[in-house]
Design a protein around this motif. Sequence first.
Motif, short mmCIF file in Angstrom:
data_model
loop_
_atom_site.label_atom_id
_atom_site.label_comp_id
_atom_site.label_asym_id
_atom_site.label_seq_id
_atom_site.Cartn_x
_atom_site.Cartn_y
_atom_site.Cartn_z
N GLY A 1 0.82 -1.21 0.00
CA GLY A 1 0.00 0.00 0.00
C GLY A 1 0.84 1.26 0.00
O GLY A 1 2.05 1.23 0.24
N GLY A 2 0.21 2.36 -0.29
CA GLY A 2 0.91 3.64 -0.36
C GLY A 2 1.60 3.84 -1.69
O GLY A 2 1.25 3.22 -2.70
N ALA A 3 2.59 4.70 -1.69
CA ALA A 3 3.30 5.03 -2.93
C ALA A 3 4.80 5.06 -2.68
O ALA A 3 5.26 5.24 -1.55
CB ALA A 3 2.84 6.39 -3.44
N GLN A 4 5.54 4.88 -3.76
CA GLN A 4 7.00 4.97 -3.71
C GLN A 4 7.45 5.96 -4.78
O GLN A 4 7.00 5.90 -5.91
CB GLN A 4 7.64 3.60 -3.97
CG GLN A 4 9.16 3.67 -4.00
CD GLN A 4 9.79 2.29 -4.00
OE1 GLN A 4 9.50 1.49 -3.12
NE2 GLN A 4 10.64 2.02 -4.97
N PHE A 5 8.34 6.86 -4.38
CA PHE A 5 8.95 7.84 -5.30
C PHE A 5 10.45 7.59 -5.32
O PHE A 5 11.07 7.48 -4.26
CB PHE A 5 8.66 9.27 -4.83
CG PHE A 5 9.31 10.30 -5.70
CD1 PHE A 5 8.72 10.69 -6.89
CD2 PHE A 5 10.54 10.84 -5.36
CE1 PHE A 5 9.34 11.62 -7.72
CE2 PHE A 5 11.16 11.78 -6.17
CZ PHE A 5 10.55 12.16 -7.36
N THR A 6 11.02 7.49 -6.52
CA THR A 6 12.45 7.22 -6.67
C THR A 6 13.02 8.12 -7.75
O THR A 6 12.41 8.30 -8.80
CB THR A 6 12.70 5.75 -7.07
OG1 THR A 6 12.06 4.89 -6.15
CG2 THR A 6 14.18 5.43 -7.11
N ALA A 7 14.21 8.66 -7.50
CA ALA A 7 14.95 9.41 -8.51
C ALA A 7 16.32 8.77 -8.68
O ALA A 7 17.03 8.54 -7.70
CB ALA A 7 15.09 10.87 -8.12
N TYR A 8 16.68 8.45 -9.92
CA TYR A 8 17.97 7.88 -10.28
C TYR A 8 18.77 8.94 -11.01
O TYR A 8 18.21 9.72 -11.78
CB TYR A 8 17.75 6.68 -11.22
CG TYR A 8 18.97 6.32 -12.03
CD1 TYR A 8 19.87 5.38 -11.56
CD2 TYR A 8 19.24 6.93 -13.25
CE1 TYR A 8 21.00 5.05 -12.29
CE2 TYR A 8 20.37 6.61 -13.98
CZ TYR A 8 21.24 5.68 -13.50
OH TYR A 8 22.37 5.36 -14.21
N ASN A 9 20.07 8.98 -10.76
CA ASN A 9 20.94 9.80 -11.60
C ASN A 9 22.21 9.04 -11.92
O ASN A 9 22.66 8.19 -11.16
CB ASN A 9 21.25 11.17 -10.97
CG ASN A 9 22.07 11.09 -9.70
OD1 ASN A 9 22.16 10.05 -9.06
ND2 ASN A 9 22.66 12.19 -9.32
N ASP A 10 22.76 9.32 -13.12
CA ASP A 10 24.07 8.79 -13.49
C ASP A 10 25.07 9.45 -12.55
O ASP A 10 25.18 10.67 -12.53
CB ASP A 10 24.44 9.18 -14.92
CG ASP A 10 23.60 8.48 -15.97
OD1 ASP A 10 23.04 7.42 -15.67
OD2 ASP A 10 23.52 9.01 -17.09
N ALA A 11 25.76 8.65 -11.77
CA ALA A 11 26.73 9.19 -10.82
C ALA A 11 27.66 8.08 -10.37
O ALA A 11 27.33 6.90 -10.51
CB ALA A 11 26.02 9.79 -9.61
N ALA A 12 28.79 8.49 -9.82
CA ALA A 12 29.71 7.51 -9.24
C ALA A 12 29.03 6.87 -8.03
O ALA A 12 28.28 7.53 -7.31
CB ALA A 12 31.00 8.19 -8.82
N PRO A 13 29.28 5.59 -7.78
CA PRO A 13 28.66 4.94 -6.62
C PRO A 13 29.14 5.57 -5.31
O PRO A 13 30.24 6.10 -5.23
CB PRO A 13 29.10 3.49 -6.73
CG PRO A 13 30.27 3.49 -7.64
CD PRO A 13 30.17 4.70 -8.51
N LEU A 14 28.28 5.50 -4.30
CA LEU A 14 28.63 5.98 -2.96
C LEU A 14 29.04 4.78 -2.11
O LEU A 14 28.51 3.68 -2.29
CB LEU A 14 27.44 6.67 -2.32
CG LEU A 14 26.89 7.91 -3.04
CD1 LEU A 14 25.66 8.44 -2.32
CD2 LEU A 14 27.96 8.97 -3.16
N ASP A 15 29.95 5.00 -1.16
CA ASP A 15 30.30 3.89 -0.27
C ASP A 15 29.15 3.66 0.72
O ASP A 15 28.24 4.48 0.84
CB ASP A 15 31.64 4.12 0.42
CG ASP A 15 31.67 5.31 1.36
OD1 ASP A 15 30.65 5.58 2.03
OD2 ASP A 15 32.72 5.97 1.44
N GLU A 16 29.18 2.54 1.42
CA GLU A 16 28.08 2.16 2.31
C GLU A 16 27.82 3.20 3.40
O GLU A 16 26.68 3.47 3.75
CB GLU A 16 28.34 0.79 2.93
CG GLU A 16 28.19 -0.35 1.94
CD GLU A 16 26.81 -0.40 1.27
OE1 GLU A 16 25.79 -0.29 1.97
OE2 GLU A 16 26.77 -0.53 0.03
N GLU A 17 28.88 3.78 3.95
CA GLU A 17 28.70 4.81 4.98
C GLU A 17 27.94 6.00 4.41
O GLU A 17 27.00 6.50 5.02
CB GLU A 17 30.05 5.27 5.54
CG GLU A 17 29.89 6.39 6.55
CD GLU A 17 31.20 7.00 7.01
OE1 GLU A 17 31.16 7.74 8.00
OE2 GLU A 17 32.26 6.75 6.40
N ALA A 18 28.34 6.46 3.23
CA ALA A 18 27.68 7.62 2.63
C ALA A 18 26.22 7.32 2.30
O ALA A 18 25.35 8.18 2.50
CB ALA A 18 28.42 8.04 1.37
#
Length: 121
Positions: free
Chosen positions: A51-68
Amino acid sequence: GLEVEEHIESSPVSADRDRTGEAVENILANAVKYALQNGNIKVYCSSATGGGAQFTAYNDAAPLDEEALTRVWEPFYRVSASRTDRGTGLGLSIVKGIVELHGGTVFSRNVPGGVEFGFRI
């Protein structure tokens, strides 16, 4: 110089229109700021599992480390010194506050070729 692709489904939710609009705007601003030059941004809105909704934005970018990936939702957190000229580090923490006040959750993850940020309400 960015190419934008969108996949929007109608997903009604009971939420404050102005505040959720602010959350969407902050995630999109983040996607634009950190997208690679002449890159892509993909925006998705759909019904969320359970239920509910999901909003997602993707961008071409370098991956972030797990901490970030975890800390980007904290106030004033900066991924690296090279990004300090691009804002205050408050946008995503504001998103988190708005979403959590609506009983939702935020997420960030590396995906092939980029990074996704989003929320479920």
